[in-house]
Write a protein that holds these residues in place. Structure first.
Motif, PDB file in Angstrom:
ATOM      1  N   ASP A 195       0.830  -1.215   0.000  1.00 20.26           N
ATOM      2  CA  ASP A 195       0.000   0.000   0.000  1.00 20.26           C
ATOM      3  C   ASP A 195       0.859   1.258   0.000  1.00 20.26           C
ATOM      4  O   ASP A 195       0.520   2.257  -0.657  1.00 20.26           O
ATOM      5  N   ASP A 198       2.133   1.809  -3.401  1.00 19.92           N
ATOM      6  CA  ASP A 198       1.036   2.228  -4.285  1.00 19.92           C
ATOM      7  C   ASP A 198       0.569   3.643  -3.991  1.00 19.92           C
ATOM      8  O   ASP A 198      -0.249   4.196  -4.745  1.00 19.92           O
ATOM      9  N   THR A 200      -1.166   4.559  -1.272  1.00 22.28           N
ATOM     10  CA  THR A 200      -2.433   4.590  -0.531  1.00 22.28           C
ATOM     11  C   THR A 200      -2.236   4.574   0.972  1.00 22.28           C
ATOM     12  O   THR A 200      -3.215   4.593   1.721  1.00 22.28           O
ATOM     13  N   ALA A 201      -0.989   4.494   1.448  1.00 20.31           N
ATOM     14  CA  ALA A 201      -0.706   4.492   2.885  1.00 20.31           C
ATOM     15  C   ALA A 201       0.320   5.570   3.183  1.00 20.31           C
ATOM     16  O   ALA A 201       1.292   5.727   2.434  1.00 20.31           O
ATOM     17  N   ARG A 216      -9.045  -8.640   2.240  1.00 14.15           N
ATOM     18  CA  ARG A 216      -8.705  -7.951   0.992  1.00 14.15           C
ATOM     19  C   ARG A 216      -8.315  -8.944  -0.095  1.00 14.15           C
ATOM     20  O   ARG A 216      -7.897 -10.066   0.203  1.00 14.15           O
TER      21      ARG A 216
END
Length: 395
Positions: A195, A198, A200-201, A216
């Motif tokens: 994440d 990517d 997203t974190a 997930r």
């Protein structure tokens, strides 16, 4: 009747010895062949079982695999262990010894969970723990229980962000589990690294709970079959479902074919040789009955019952079978010793190439005894059919 039958064998002990030697001549090679099959196949099977990767099946192409698939895999009795994995490109991490800052190494990040077959004896791994390969542990100069800094870096425009996780060395992976620099971690740690890469974190994020992480989708999996025999079938099913996997299915299938072929060879040779000997034994006993018809008739005339006359060839056949089986196993044991010394360390490592034990001796004696009794049954029926009057007529 038992004493009379054995006394008759002792009286004709040369014939008895020849019959026992004939039985041993047929049975000894069969025992050696069976011992070779057990030794070679058991040795190869043990080598595969000792390799934690032998029953492993790993997906090799990134896919979107929903949680329902992992639930079905976990419920399959043919699968002993399954753990999801993230994309291969995001499954790397930099480890650094806090006391040697600036000397970090990049390692492969692998998923693990409780009862992982490649990590035997590993207890439940906490989210702040890593199991390192021996090479990584040595390069970092760490020991089990030491602190280690794990980090993942990403670039956002001109900015470089780093996710830093304080971890602890929870164990050392066997060489067979990871020959290169690698670290085993829980699934939430792998998801956090993915994440973060990517975007997203955030850089201060921490791993989620195990239950939340398992809800997930994942890019792939790593599983272990419950038995070696399950590996080829599972490999084939995944490929038919469009999931490319890597496994030792060909090696396992080859071992299973070898086992079946050796079993077929043993049955063919044992059937041909055993049938020939049993026919010769039955014919020999029949000939003895014909030769001793007058003696048997006199015994019947003296009051010996028909079932006792029936038992006489059976008792003698059993004695021949047991003596032959004992002699055959002695010969086979001597041959096995020579073979094990000659092929020591060349075929099955340090294991015997010809494996014999007490169960085989008991099995060989039991099968030989049963065959001899069947072969002698017609001779026994012929002995029981001798009329008492034949003794008077020939007198």
């Amino acid at each position: 009747m038992l004493r009379l039958a054995l006394a008759d064998l002792w009286h004709e002990r040369v014939l008895f010895l020849c019959s026992a030697l004939g039985c041993a001549a047929v049975l000894a090679p069969l025992i050696v062949l069976f011992g070779l099959r057990q030794g070679v196949v058991a040795g190869l099977r043990a080598e595969l079982l000792e390799d934690p990767r032998a029953r492993e099946i790993v997906s090799v192409v990134n896919r979107t695999l929903e949680p329902a698939l992992f639930e079905r895999l976990a419920a399959d009795p043919r699968i002993a262990f399954v753990v999801p994995r993230t994309r291969a490109l995001s499954a790397t991490i930099v480890l650094e010894n806090p006391e040697r800052q600036g000397n970090g190494i990049r390692v492969e990040l692998l998923p693990t969970a409780q009862d992982d077959p490649v990590l035997p004896g590993l207890s439940v791994l906490d989210q702040d723990e890593l199991v390192l390969s021996a090479t990584a542990l040595q390069r970092l100069g760490l020991s089990v229980g030491d602190r280690v800094m794990a980090s993942v870096a990403r670039s956002r425009g001109r900015e470089r962000e780093v996710l830093t996780l304080p971890m602890r060395v929870g164990g050392v992976a066997p060489l067979a589990a990871a020959a290169r620099d690698a670290a085993f971690a829980t699934v939430p740690v792998l998801l956090l690294a993915e994440d973060f890469l990517d975007g997203t974190a955030p850089a201060d994020a921490r791993p989620a709970s195990e239950a939340e992480a398992r809800r997930r989708p994942f890019a792939g999996f790593r599983l272990h079959a419950a038995r070696l025999e399950d590996v080829p079938a599972l490999d084939r099913e995944f490929r038919l479902a469009g999931i490319e996997v890597a496994s030792r299915a060909e090696a396992v299938a080859g071992l299973l074919r070898l086992d079946r072929n050796l079993a077929l060879l043993f049955v063919a040779i044992a059937g041909a040789g055993g049938a020939g000997y049993l026919v010769s034994l039955g014919v020999g006993l029949w000939a003895q009955v014909e030769r001793k018809r007058r003696d048997l008739a006199l015994l019947s005339l003296l009051g010996l019952k028909r079932r006792a006359l029936l038992a006489m060839p059976l008792i003698q056949a059993a004695a021949v079978a047991l003596a032959g089986a004992a002699l055959a196993f002695g010969i086979a044991a001597a041959v096995a010793t020579v073979l094990n010394r000659a092929f020591a360390g060349t075929v099955t490592g340090d294991r015997p190439v010809c494996l014999l034990n007490a169960f085989m001796a008991a099995g060989a004696a039991g099968v030989t005894l049963a065959g001899a009794l069947v072969a002698s049954l017609l001779a026994g029926l012929r002995a029981a059919a001798v009329a008492p009057a034949e003794g008077l007529a020939e007198g």
